[in-house]
Write an enzyme that holds these catalytic residues in place. Structure first.
Site, PDB file in Angstrom:
ATOM      1  N   TYR A  78       0.824  -1.212   0.000  1.00 47.34           N
ATOM      2  CA  TYR A  78       0.000   0.000   0.000  1.00 47.34           C
ATOM      3  C   TYR A  78       0.860   1.265   0.000  1.00 47.34           C
ATOM      4  O   TYR A  78       0.436   2.306  -0.505  1.00 47.34           O
ATOM      5  CB  TYR A  78      -0.898   0.043   1.251  1.00 47.34           C
ATOM      6  CG  TYR A  78      -2.206  -0.679   1.113  1.00 47.34           C
ATOM      7  CD1 TYR A  78      -2.253  -2.042   0.876  1.00 47.34           C
ATOM      8  CD2 TYR A  78      -3.411   0.004   1.255  1.00 47.34           C
ATOM      9  CE1 TYR A  78      -3.462  -2.707   0.780  1.00 47.34           C
ATOM     10  CE2 TYR A  78      -4.621  -0.651   1.159  1.00 47.34           C
ATOM     11  CZ  TYR A  78      -4.644  -2.004   0.923  1.00 47.34           C
ATOM     12  OH  TYR A  78      -5.852  -2.651   0.831  1.00 47.34           O
ATOM     13  N   LYS A 136       3.241 -15.130   3.041  1.00 44.12           N
ATOM     14  CA  LYS A 136       3.465 -15.929   1.839  1.00 44.12           C
ATOM     15  C   LYS A 136       4.976 -16.170   1.754  1.00 44.12           C
ATOM     16  O   LYS A 136       5.644 -15.817   0.775  1.00 44.12           O
ATOM     17  CB  LYS A 136       2.918 -15.171   0.612  1.00 44.12           C
ATOM     18  CG  LYS A 136       2.877 -15.979  -0.672  1.00 44.12           C
ATOM     19  CD  LYS A 136       1.830 -17.088  -0.683  1.00 44.12           C
ATOM     20  CE  LYS A 136       1.946 -17.923  -1.941  1.00 44.12           C
ATOM     21  NZ  LYS A 136       1.051 -19.093  -1.945  1.00 44.12           N
ATOM     22  N   ASP A 169      -2.797 -18.328   1.329  1.00 44.53           N
ATOM     23  CA  ASP A 169      -3.792 -19.093   0.552  1.00 44.53           C
ATOM     24  C   ASP A 169      -4.449 -20.142   1.440  1.00 44.53           C
ATOM     25  O   ASP A 169      -5.675 -20.331   1.413  1.00 44.53           O
ATOM     26  CB  ASP A 169      -3.162 -19.708  -0.714  1.00 44.53           C
ATOM     27  CG  ASP A 169      -1.852 -20.422  -0.466  1.00 44.53           C
ATOM     28  OD1 ASP A 169      -1.285 -20.298   0.648  1.00 44.53           O
ATOM     29  OD2 ASP A 169      -1.368 -21.117  -1.389  1.00 44.53           O
ATOM     30  N   ASP A 189      -6.324  -6.940   4.400  1.00 44.67           N
ATOM     31  CA  ASP A 189      -7.473  -6.334   3.707  1.00 44.67           C
ATOM     32  C   ASP A 189      -8.385  -7.432   3.170  1.00 44.67           C
ATOM     33  O   ASP A 189      -9.601  -7.414   3.377  1.00 44.67           O
ATOM     34  CB  ASP A 189      -6.960  -5.449   2.566  1.00 44.67           C
ATOM     35  CG  ASP A 189      -8.087  -4.807   1.781  1.00 44.67           C
ATOM     36  OD1 ASP A 189      -9.031  -4.309   2.413  1.00 44.67           O
ATOM     37  OD2 ASP A 189      -8.023  -4.807   0.536  1.00 44.67           O
ATOM     38  N   ASP A 238     -12.247  -9.043   4.861  1.00 45.64           N
ATOM     39  CA  ASP A 238     -13.541  -9.102   4.162  1.00 45.64           C
ATOM     40  C   ASP A 238     -14.097 -10.521   4.189  1.00 45.64           C
ATOM     41  O   ASP A 238     -15.296 -10.738   4.366  1.00 45.64           O
ATOM     42  CB  ASP A 238     -13.400  -8.660   2.693  1.00 45.64           C
ATOM     43  CG  ASP A 238     -13.652  -7.162   2.496  1.00 45.64           C
ATOM     44  OD1 ASP A 238     -13.385  -6.394   3.444  1.00 45.64           O
ATOM     45  OD2 ASP A 238     -14.112  -6.770   1.407  1.00 45.64           O
TER      46      ASP A 238
HETATM   47  C1  IPM Z   1     -10.413  -1.192   3.963  1.00 46.52           C
HETATM   48  C2  IPM Z   1     -10.650  -0.663   2.571  1.00 46.52           C
HETATM   49  C3  IPM Z   1      -9.494   0.256   2.204  1.00 46.52           C
HETATM   50  C4  IPM Z   1      -8.236  -0.580   2.238  1.00 46.52           C
HETATM   51  C5  IPM Z   1      -9.659   0.979   0.866  1.00 46.52           C
HETATM   52  C6  IPM Z   1     -10.954   1.743   0.780  1.00 46.52           C
HETATM   53  C7  IPM Z   1      -8.492   1.887   0.588  1.00 46.52           C
HETATM   54  O1  IPM Z   1     -10.820  -1.706   1.679  1.00 46.52           O
HETATM   55  O2  IPM Z   1     -10.304  -0.375   4.908  1.00 46.52           O
HETATM   56  O3  IPM Z   1     -10.347  -2.408   4.116  1.00 46.52           O
HETATM   57  O4  IPM Z   1      -7.909  -1.252   1.249  1.00 46.52           O
HETATM   58  O5  IPM Z   1      -7.544  -0.566   3.247  1.00 46.52           O
HETATM   59 MG    MG Z   2     -10.911  -3.624   2.589  1.00 43.98          MG
END
Ligand code: IPM
Ligand code: MG
Length: 361
Positions: free
Chosen positions: A135, A190, A222, A246, A250
């Site tokens: 990032y 990884k 993975d 990240d 999710d």
């Molecule tokens: C998160 C989001 C952010 C990230 C984006 C919006 C930049 O997906 O906070 O998880 O990738 O960190």
């Molecule tokens: Mg995210």
């Protein structure tokens, strides 16, 4: 105590309005100051993170953040996109430790994408490093490929990098968190491919020596993605880098029924923090009173616990959220087929009502 409130784009203003009310109810002495961020700030000031907003965030004890992003900004150069506000705040405030709990409330078992026997009682914590990795790696850019089979072709590149101190400090956060939980850390990398992951593994193992009461296991990313849906309850604390964190957060979010339920805390070394829902700005839901405000309300609870030193008020919010779920209130994202869903404001009002009743009894 001062809290900077940055609603942002899409559903941000709606969910933050509700969470700010809840915060004001349980902690009336906290001063709230609103600021512009993301696309909303770009429209007004030509920049997603104006200096006034950054200054406000720096002066505050904590930041309550909604969400940023909208398709209408897709054509902007990367430096002006709404997401840059989030990355800019994380970097400027040094918010390296991102805590993303994934908890399945028993009332929402049916909303999980996994069968109840695999997921019931799930309570894991993802500790995501937030200011390093690909990032923020340099160099990055575009050029003509200098060599290889595609030499001369246009290419883009980003750099994945981690320094030892960056890995050390996030490892400490993870081990300390595990000491207060089930004393197990899974470090995800990884290392079979990446040099930065090999360093990650070495450093995490070294820091582990100071925490003999905590079990450490290493796992490739993975495999971790697979284990999260195969046996999610085998995890306690997961510590990982920015990009893997990240993605895995999710995935973990969905196990709990909806990403609309998950709060997060991003902390710096001084305990100052930014608190935001794990979900994004969902522009398709904006202005429709349909978004689930609970992730933002629970983020306000994390703020009280981690930055404002009021664990009691945090627990009151968390219990009120459990109570409205037990009462059967569901926003559309967590409603079963056929169940009537309530709107953003109605869900918020229900939480406020529980807090009010509890104050009276
Ligand atoms: C998160 C989001 C952010 C990230 C984006 C919006 C930049 O997906 O906070 O998880 O990738 O960190
Ligand atoms: Mg995210």
């Amino acid at each position: 105590m001062k809290v900077a409130v940055l609603p942002g784009d899409g559903i941000g203003p709606e969910i933050v309005a509700v969470a700010a009310k809840v915060l004001a109810r349980v902690a009336p002495s906290v001063e709230l100051e609103f600021g512009d961020v993301g696309g909303a700030a770009f429209d007004k000031f030509g920049h997603p993170l104006p200096t006034t907003t950054l200054d406000l965030a720096k002066r505050a004890d904590a930041v309550l953040f909604g969400a940023v992003g909208d398709w209408k900004y897709d054509a902007l150069p990367r430096a002006l996109r709404p997401e840059q506000a989030l990355l800019g705040l994380r970097q400027a405030l040094g918010l390296f430790a991102n805590l993303r709990p994934a908890i399945l409330y028993s009332e929402l078992e049916a909303a999980s994408s996994l069968r109840a026997e695999i997921v019931s009682g799930l309570d894991i914590l993802i500790v995501r490093e937030l200011t390093g990795d690909i990032y923020f790696g340099t160099p990055r850019g575009r050029r003509m490929a200098p060599d290889g089979p595609f030499a001369g072709a246009p290419e883009a590149f980003d750099t994945m990098r981690y320094s030892e101190p960056e890995i050390e400090r996030i490892a400490h956060v993870a081990f300390r968190a595990a000491q207060k939980r089930r004393a197990k850390v899974t470090s995800v990398d990884k290392a079979n491919v990446l040099e930065s992951s090999q360093l990650w593994r070495e450093v995490v193992s070294r820091i582990h020596a100071a925490y003999p009461d905590v079990t450490l296991e290493h796992m490739y990313v993975d495999n971790a993605a697979m284990q999260l849906v195969r046996a999610p309850k085998s995890f306690d604390v997961i510590v990982t880098g920015n990009l893997f964190g990240d993605i895995l957060s999710d995935e973990a979010a969905m196990l709990t029924g909806s990403i609309g339920m998950l709060p997060s805390a991003s902390l710096n070394a001084a305990g100052q923090g930014m608190f935001e829902p794990c979900h994004g700005s969902a522009p398709d839901l904006a202005g429709k009173d349909r978004a689930n405000p609970l992730a933002t309300i629970l983020s306000a609870a994390m703020m009280l616990r981690y930055s404002l030193d009021d664990a009691n008020a945090a627990t009151r919010i968390e219990s009120a959220v459990k109570e409205v779920l037990a009462q059967g209130l569901r926003t559309a994202d967590i409603a079963h087929l056929g169940e009537v869903a309530v709107g953003t404001r109605e869900m918020g009002d229900a939480v406020l009502r529980v807090l009010e009743n509890e104050a009276r009894t």
